[in-house]
Design an enzyme around this catalytic site. Structure first.
Site, short mmCIF file in Angstrom:
data_model
loop_
_atom_site.label_atom_id
_atom_site.label_comp_id
_atom_site.label_asym_id
_atom_site.label_seq_id
_atom_site.Cartn_x
_atom_site.Cartn_y
_atom_site.Cartn_z
N SER A 179 18.34 -9.33 23.40
CA SER A 179 17.60 -8.64 24.21
C SER A 179 15.89 -8.92 23.51
CB SER A 179 17.84 -7.23 24.67
OG SER A 179 17.76 -6.39 23.08
N ASN A 180 15.97 -9.40 22.51
CA ASN A 180 14.53 -9.58 21.98
C ASN A 180 13.89 -10.91 22.68
OD1 ASN A 180 16.02 -8.66 18.61
ND2 ASN A 180 15.16 -7.40 20.17
N ARG A 183 10.85 -11.54 24.85
CA ARG A 183 9.32 -11.23 24.60
C ARG A 183 8.84 -11.41 22.78
NH1 ARG A 183 12.51 -7.28 24.33
NH2 ARG A 183 12.46 -5.83 22.80
N ASP A 240 7.00 0.26 17.05
CA ASP A 240 7.48 0.93 18.51
C ASP A 240 8.03 2.11 18.25
OD1 ASP A 240 10.03 0.53 17.15
OD2 ASP A 240 10.80 -0.85 18.64
N CYS A 298 10.29 0.81 24.58
CA CYS A 298 10.52 -0.20 25.11
C CYS A 298 11.84 -0.50 25.72
CB CYS A 298 9.88 -1.40 24.68
SG CYS A 298 8.11 -1.37 24.33
N CYS A 449 23.67 7.59 30.65
CA CYS A 449 22.60 6.73 30.52
C CYS A 449 22.56 5.23 30.11
CB CYS A 449 21.10 7.73 30.13
SG CYS A 449 21.13 7.51 28.49
#
Length: 491
Positions: A179-180, A183, A240, A298, A449
């Site tokens: 998932s990194n 970006r 973050d 994020c 979630c």
């Protein structure tokens, strides 16, 4: 009529509106009209006594209304009010441009020279009158510490290395995840599963073998921050989360270091240079953090993959300017980016004489427990003490057995397109309080979630409302996909 601009983090409480035009003659009247139109906003903007919360700033044009007449500030018919929450008249006015001077002293500069290969490598710098041989030697002499090698740290590390910053320190303890890659451009697909520090060091040295890299494979804490940061000239904040951001700020103030700040969320970004010796610090802008859960990370809210490149390069530029002593640094100014509209705005920042860290009578004279200060028990972790939970394996077993469970999914609709369980009851997190009547307290409810954060908050809320048979899915849908049903994607 005056227009109020609403940031992304608060739009879920304003029917996803980006702005609202109201009839008002003062800031207070405008904000009253805003909260009348969107009542859910009020608790996020105001205390019970009607005062603005300290983690919320209101700007009229480029001026903070706290330094005007507060809520009594008059508004012109074409006024523009901007809400600037944290995603983060002083004794030192910042309307004057800070004088540029290099942070590298002459004594250290005399010990540095450039080889013929370096002269060729940096030749496009050397012919710039703002840089020259002396400036390039300053870059080589400089020591810059990057907190994080993720979204912001990636472009920072690559461009500072290419520019010839002689020593780059890296603080990170994470490993590269798929998932990194959307970006964090310093990490490649082949690096997945490797420590980020190893991956980053390889790319830096491949770009410029003349750069000396100092790795710190650890979490930055109150116990180690001063020792790690002490010997660097510039600290660049690529964090973050709020606990580390306040930790970096306070450590920079105590050490007298410039803090090059950046933050990102979805399509929006912020950048500034906080340097208490010459202007405001981060706490002058945001005296305290927002309550846990108000500003999604994020990981929860998402971020455009290109955005950290835009903000990270602003941070890299500011870092190089500080080293060279060239131009006007972002001290006393906050740069805002709206990438959807591709608009940059600049707001003035002022030093707060009452700032607990850099004010006239500081009360914070050492590093504190920043996790406790931010009301958290860990990064993006919901407090689970007393919170009933169900593991993914147990939920899978009970679903297969046909147990009558109500699966309350509180994610956004577009997240359901990525992965979902069958026969869910979908109510967005922000809508649960007003739609709670759709739930039967007699049912056994499992709240779901993405990763367990939002569902944990709703589980606690339902318990406070009297629901006794409610459980939080530990780790959310991602944990369910990893531990119970590998046919589902992880995001």
């Amino acid at each position: 009529m005056p227009t109020i601009y609403i940031p992304t983090a608060l739009r879920p409480y304003a029917e996803n509106r980006a702005s609202l035009t109201v009839e008002a003659s003062t800031v207070g009247e405008a904000m009253l009209k805003l909260t009348e139109a969107f009542p859910k906003l009020r608790q996020h903007l105001f205390k019970e006594d009607g005062q603005l919360r300290s983690f919320v700033n209101l700007y009229l044009g480029d001026e903070d209304v706290r330094h005007l007449k507060g809520l009594d500030t008059p508004l012109a018919p074409d006024a523009e009010l901007t809400i600037v929450p944290s995603v983060a008249g002083g004794s030192t006015a910042t309307t004057e441009k800070p004088a540029a001077r290099s942070i590298i002293d002459g004594a250290r500069l005399q010990t540095v020279s450039l080889s013929q290969e370096e002269v060729l490598r940096y030749s496009r710098h050397l012919i710039m009158p703002e840089v020259t041989m002396e400036g390039q030697r300053r870059l080589k002499a400089a020591r810059v510490l990057l907190i994080g090698t993720g979204g912001l740290g990636s472009p920072l590390a690559l461009y500072l290395a290419a520019a010839g910053v002689g020593t780059i320190g890296l603080v990170d303890f994470d490993v590269v995840d798929y998932s990194n890659l959307q970006r964090q451009i310093i990490h490649f697909t082949s690096d997945v599963g490797r420590p980020k520090l190893q991956s980053a060091i390889e790319k830096i040295q491949a770009i410029n073998p003349h750069v000396h890299v100092i790795p710190f494979e650890t979490r930055l804490t109150s116990e180690n921050a001063l020792d790690i940061m002490r010997d660097f000239d510039v600290i660049v904040d690529g964090t973050d989360n709020f606990p580390t951001r306040y930790l970096v700020n306070d450590a920079c103030v105590l050490l007298g270091k410039p803090n090059v700040y950046g933050s990102i969320f979805r399509f929006e970004g912020q950048a500034s240079v906080f340097w208490a010796e010459r202007g405001p610090c981060y706490r002058c802008l945001y005296p305290e953090p927002p309550p846990p859960g108000l500003v999604p990370s994020c990981a929860e809210g998402g971020v455009l993959g290109i955005l950290p490149g835009l903000i990270g390069l602003v941070q890299a530029t500011e870092t190089i300017k500080l080293i060279l002593g060239a131009g006007e640094p972002l001290i006393g100014r906050l740069l805002l980016l709206d990438a959807l509209g591709m608009r940059w705005r600049e707001l003035k920042l002022r030093k707060d004489p009452n700032c607990p860290v850099c004010g006239e009578n500081p009360t914070v004279r050492g590093l504190i427990d920043y996790v406790e200060f931010c009301g958290l028990r860990g990064e993006e972790v919901v407090e689970t003490d007393g919170l009933p939970c169900i593991t993914p394996q147990e939920l899978k077993r009970r679903l297969d057995a046909g147990d009558p469970l109500v699966l309350l999914d509180v994610r956004e609709p577009y997240e359901l397109e990525i992965s979902r369980l069958p026969h869910i009851k979908h109510i967005r997190m922000a809508e649960v309080p007003e739609r709670v009547h759709e739930l039967n307290p007699a049912d056994e409810i499992v709240v779901i979630c993405r990763s367990g954060g939002r569902s944990g908050q709703i589980t606690r809320l339902l318990m406070q409302m009297g629901y006794r048979r409610v459980k939080n899915l530990t780790g959310g849908m991602n944990a369910y996909a990893q531990e119970a049903d590998p046919s589902l994607p992880v995001y």
